[in-house]
Design an enzyme around this catalytic site. Sequence first.
Site, short mmCIF file in Angstrom:
data_model
loop_
_atom_site.label_atom_id
_atom_site.label_comp_id
_atom_site.label_asym_id
_atom_site.label_seq_id
_atom_site.Cartn_x
_atom_site.Cartn_y
_atom_site.Cartn_z
N HIS A 238 -54.70 114.51 72.26
CA HIS A 238 -55.50 113.87 73.29
C HIS A 238 -54.90 114.18 74.65
CE1 HIS A 238 -57.38 110.77 75.79
NE2 HIS A 238 -58.35 110.80 74.90
N LEU A 273 -62.38 106.59 67.72
CA LEU A 273 -62.11 107.73 68.58
C LEU A 273 -60.82 107.55 69.39
CD1 LEU A 273 -63.12 110.46 69.67
CD2 LEU A 273 -64.37 109.19 71.43
N ASP A 274 -59.90 108.52 69.23
CA ASP A 274 -58.65 108.56 69.99
C ASP A 274 -57.79 107.31 69.80
OD1 ASP A 274 -59.31 111.07 71.03
OD2 ASP A 274 -60.39 110.20 72.72
N GLU A 275 -57.93 106.65 68.65
CA GLU A 275 -57.15 105.45 68.40
C GLU A 275 -56.38 105.53 67.08
OE1 GLU A 275 -59.47 101.92 68.79
OE2 GLU A 275 -60.23 102.43 70.78
#
Length: 330
Positions: A238, A273-275
Amino acid sequence: MTLGPGVRSVVFVIAAPWWLATQRQLRPHQPTKSQLRCAGTLVGVSEEQLKQAYVVTLSCPDRPGIVHAVAGALLVAGCNIMDSQQYGSPATGNFFMRVEVTTAAPASELRAALEPVAEAFGMQWSLNAVGQKVRTLVMASTSAHCLNDLLFQQRSGTLPIEIPAIVSNHQDLAGLAEFYGVPFHYIPVTKDTKDQAEDKLRAIIAEHDIELTVLARYMQILSDELCTELTGKAINIHHSFLPSFKGAKPYHQAHARGVKLIGATAHYVTAALDEGPIIEQEVIRVDHARTPEQFVQMGRDVEGRTLVQAVQWHAEHRVLLDGNRTVVFN
C-alpha cells in the site's frame, strides 16, 4: 550405569515420559559398513545430507510444556537446533514458534516425530526445507518499480522465491517481463469481465502451483471470494503509511496536509480493503521544500524496499498470523 548409544533416549525418557508415551516407535537408523565412523568422519554420508536444514513453524493455544515437547520431538528425529524463536501473545493467548534445525534424517521422520506433538497441543504447523524457493505469482498494473525490485532480487539470488508468471491488467510491463524471461499474462479487467478475469487468475495459480501471490501495485480490487481463497498467501503493498491517505494520489494528499513522514505498508490481502494483517512498514522524513513529484519518487523507493522485505520474511517462513495481526520472527 554404562552410557552407550541409547543414552539420548534414556535422558529424554527421564525428561518427558508423558510426552514419549504419545510417540509412535520410529525405526532407528541401521548403519551399514559404508556408514561406519572412520577417523572422526561419517563415511558414506554426503555433505548435503549432513547440512540439510529445515524450518518448523507452529502456533497453538499457549500452555506449559510446548517448547519442551517440540525440542524433545526434534531430538528424537536426530535434529540439532540452530535457531529458535518463540512468542506468547498476552492479547490472544496464542503461542508462536519458529525453529531451524539441521539433520541427516529425512523430512518424513521429522514429520513422524512432530505429528503427535501437534495433535496433543492443537497446533497449526508446517515443515519446510530452508532455502526452498516459494513459487510466487506477481501481479502489477502500470507502475514498474515494485515488480522490477522483486524480479531483480530474485535473479540476484537474495530473495528465495521463484516467479513463473506475471499477471497484469495492462500491457505496459510486458517488456520488463520479457527482459527477465518471465511469461507475461495480460488479463484485462472490466466491471463486466471481472469474474472471468479472476477465473483465469485461478487457472494460472493452479497451473503453476503458486504458493504466494504478490500485488506489486496491482490497481484492481480482488473479489471477497478470491481474497478468502488467498488468505495468508497474498501480499499487497500500500502506497502510504497505514492507516493514512487512501485513494489514487496518497502522496499528493500527504503533501497537501503538510506531513513530515511518508511511507509504505506491506500487508496480507483480505476482503477489507487495505486493512489486512501488516507484515512490514517503513517511513522516511520529508519537509515543506519537497514537491509532490518528489514525494512520489521517494515513495516508490520505500514501496519497493518494504514489499521485498515482506516477501522475503514470508518466503523464509518468519511470518505467522495472529488474528488481524502478525508475528514476525526477523
